[in-house]
Design an enzyme around this catalytic site. Structure first.
Site, PDB file in Angstrom:
ATOM      1  N   GLY A  27      -1.581  -3.264  -4.819  1.00 28.72           N
ATOM      2  CA  GLY A  27      -2.312  -2.590  -3.780  1.00 28.72           C
ATOM      3  C   GLY A  27      -2.547  -3.259  -2.361  1.00 28.72           C
ATOM      4  O   GLY A  27      -1.639  -4.213  -2.145  1.00 28.72           O
ATOM      5  N   ASN A  28      -3.410  -2.536  -1.581  1.00 27.11           N
ATOM      6  CA  ASN A  28      -3.657  -3.338  -0.274  1.00 27.11           C
ATOM      7  C   ASN A  28      -2.310  -3.216   0.565  1.00 27.11           C
ATOM      8  O   ASN A  28      -1.896  -4.202   1.209  1.00 27.11           O
ATOM      9  CB  ASN A  28      -4.185  -4.625  -0.078  1.00 27.11           C
ATOM     10  CG  ASN A  28      -4.819  -4.605   0.991  1.00 27.11           C
ATOM     11  OD1 ASN A  28      -4.671  -6.071   1.787  1.00 27.11           O
ATOM     12  ND2 ASN A  28      -5.444  -4.014   1.856  1.00 27.11           N
ATOM     13  N   LEU A  29      -1.764  -1.902   0.517  1.00 28.83           N
ATOM     14  CA  LEU A  29      -0.066  -1.687   0.757  1.00 28.83           C
ATOM     15  C   LEU A  29       0.002  -1.856   2.375  1.00 28.83           C
ATOM     16  O   LEU A  29      -0.955  -1.296   3.244  1.00 28.83           O
ATOM     17  CB  LEU A  29       0.128  -0.281   0.328  1.00 28.83           C
ATOM     18  CG  LEU A  29      -0.008  -0.204  -1.213  1.00 28.83           C
ATOM     19  CD1 LEU A  29       0.611   1.246  -1.534  1.00 28.83           C
ATOM     20  CD2 LEU A  29       0.827  -1.080  -1.976  1.00 28.83           C
ATOM     21  N   HIS A  33       5.419  -2.618   1.429  1.00 26.69           N
ATOM     22  CA  HIS A  33       5.457  -1.887   0.206  1.00 26.69           C
ATOM     23  C   HIS A  33       6.291  -0.564   0.433  1.00 26.69           C
ATOM     24  O   HIS A  33       7.077  -0.099  -0.606  1.00 26.69           O
ATOM     25  CB  HIS A  33       4.036  -1.649  -0.111  1.00 26.69           C
ATOM     26  CG  HIS A  33       3.460  -3.066  -0.618  1.00 26.69           C
ATOM     27  ND1 HIS A  33       2.359  -3.558   0.351  1.00 26.69           N
ATOM     28  CD2 HIS A  33       3.490  -3.882  -1.584  1.00 26.69           C
ATOM     29  CE1 HIS A  33       1.899  -4.771  -0.494  1.00 26.69           C
ATOM     30  NE2 HIS A  33       2.569  -4.871  -1.364  1.00 26.69           N
TER      31      HIS A  33
END
Length: 277
Positions: A27-29, A33
Site C-alpha cells: 500500500g501507500n501507493l 506501483h
C-alpha cells in the site's frame, strides 16, 4: 473494480479467470506501483493487486504500527488499473502463528539480509502465501527492490511454482531519484540531496563500462563520497546479476546496489551494468 478482504471471497471471484496477473504491495501507493499495474495489464486479462502490510517483514526496532496505511487513497488510485484489490487483515493472512518459513538462498544473508535480519524471510514467506491464494499466471515485482526480486525468482524456480515473474523497471523522478513511499519523509533539503545516491551509482556504472574492474575501490569511494555528504551508508556493492554474489572479473552482467540513510529516511537504489563482449 472489486475490493475483497478474505481468501474465500478472492477465490470465488477468481474461479473462472484463466489469465491472472498479480501485483503484491504494502500500500501507500505511488506512480512506481501504478506503473507495475500497467505492466501487469500487458500480461493478463484479470489484474489483481494486494494491499497488505506484512508484520513478518518488520524487525523488533522497526515500527510496524506506524507504517502508513492509506487503503482508501490506494483503491482510488487503482481504479481503472486493477480488476480486484485483495486487502486482507493480519488475522486473515496469519490465522495461527506462522511456524513454517521459506528457506532462502545464500544471497539473502547479505545486503538487506545483513542489515535487516529476518526481513527477506518474512517477505518471501508472505509472497509464497499470496501466490498460493491468488494463483496467478504472472506476478509483477519492481526492480527497485532488486534483491527481493531475485529471491522471489529463486523461490519460484526452486519450488516449481507455476507462475512467471516479471520485473518492472524502476520509475524515477526528473532528477533521477527512485520513487518510493519513503520519499515523503524527506525534508526539502534532504529531497534536494537525495538525487546524489543515484548519481553516485551512475558514476560507478560509467567507470565499469570504461574498463575499471577494481570493484572494491569503487565501492569504497562511493561510500566515502556519500558519507562526506552526511549519508549513513549501509552498503554499496557490485554484484553479479545472476546470483547477487560477488562477481569475478570475467562476469559481464553486473548490478550495483546501495542502501543509505539520509536523515531518518532509508533509501534503496540500484543500477544494472551490462558489458559488451
Amino acid at each position: 473494480m472489486q475490493i475483497v478482504s478474505t481468501n474465500s471471497e478472492l477465490r470465488a471471484r477468481l474461479t473462472n479467470e484463466r489469465a491472472i496477473a498479480f501485483v503484491p504491495t504494502m500500500g501507500n501507493l505511488h506512480e512506481g506501483h501504478l506503473n507495475l499495474m500497467r505492466l501487469a495489464r500487458e500480461h493478463g486479462t484479470c489484474v489483481v493487486a494486494s494491499i497488505f502490510v506484512n508484520p513478518l517483514q518488520f524487525g523488533p526496532s522497526e515500527d510496524f504500527d506506524k507504517y502508513p496505511r492509506t487503503l482508501e487513497a490506494d483503491c482510488a488510485a487503482l481504479r481503472g488499473l486493477a480488476d480486484v484489490v485483495f486487502a486482507p487483515s493480519v488475522n486473515e493472512m496469519y490465522p495461527m502463528q506462522q511456524a513454517v518459513f521459506v528457506e532462502l538462498p545464500p544471497a539473502a544473508d547479505e545486503l538487506e539480509g545483513a542489515v535487516r535480519p529476518g526481513h527477506l524471510r518474512g517477505m518471501a514467506t508472505v509472497v509464497l502465501k499470496l501466490l498460493n491464494i491468488v494463483q496467478p499466471q504472472v506476478a509483477v515485482f519492481g526492480k527497485k527492490d532488486y534483491q527481493q526480486l531475485h529471491i522471489v525468482r529463486s523461490m519460484v524456480a526452486q519450488l516449481n511454482l507455476p507462475v512467471h515473474i516479471v520485473g518492472g523497471e524502476t520509475v524515477r523522478a526528473a532528477d533521477g531519484l527512485a520513487l518510493s513511499s519513503r520519499n515523503q519523509y524527506l525534508s526539502t533539503a534532504e529531497r534536494a540531496e537525495a538525487k546524489f545516491l543515484y548519481r553516485t551509482l551512475q558514476g560507478m556504472q560509467r567507470a565499469i563500462l570504461q574498463g575499471d574492474r577494481d570493484f572494491e575501490r569503487l565501492q569504497r569511494q562511493a561510500v566515502e563520497a556519500l558519507s562526506v555528504r552526511s549519508w549513513k551508508v549501509d552498503y554499496v556493492a557490485v554484484r553479479n546479476q545472476l546470483d547477487l554474489l560477488e562477481p569475478s572479473l570475467e562476469q559481464r552482467n553486473l548490478v550495483i546496489l546501495a542502501a543509505a540513510k539520509l536523515g531518518n529516511t532509508r533509501l534503496l537504489d540500484n543500477i544494472e551494468v551490462s558489458l559488451s563482449e
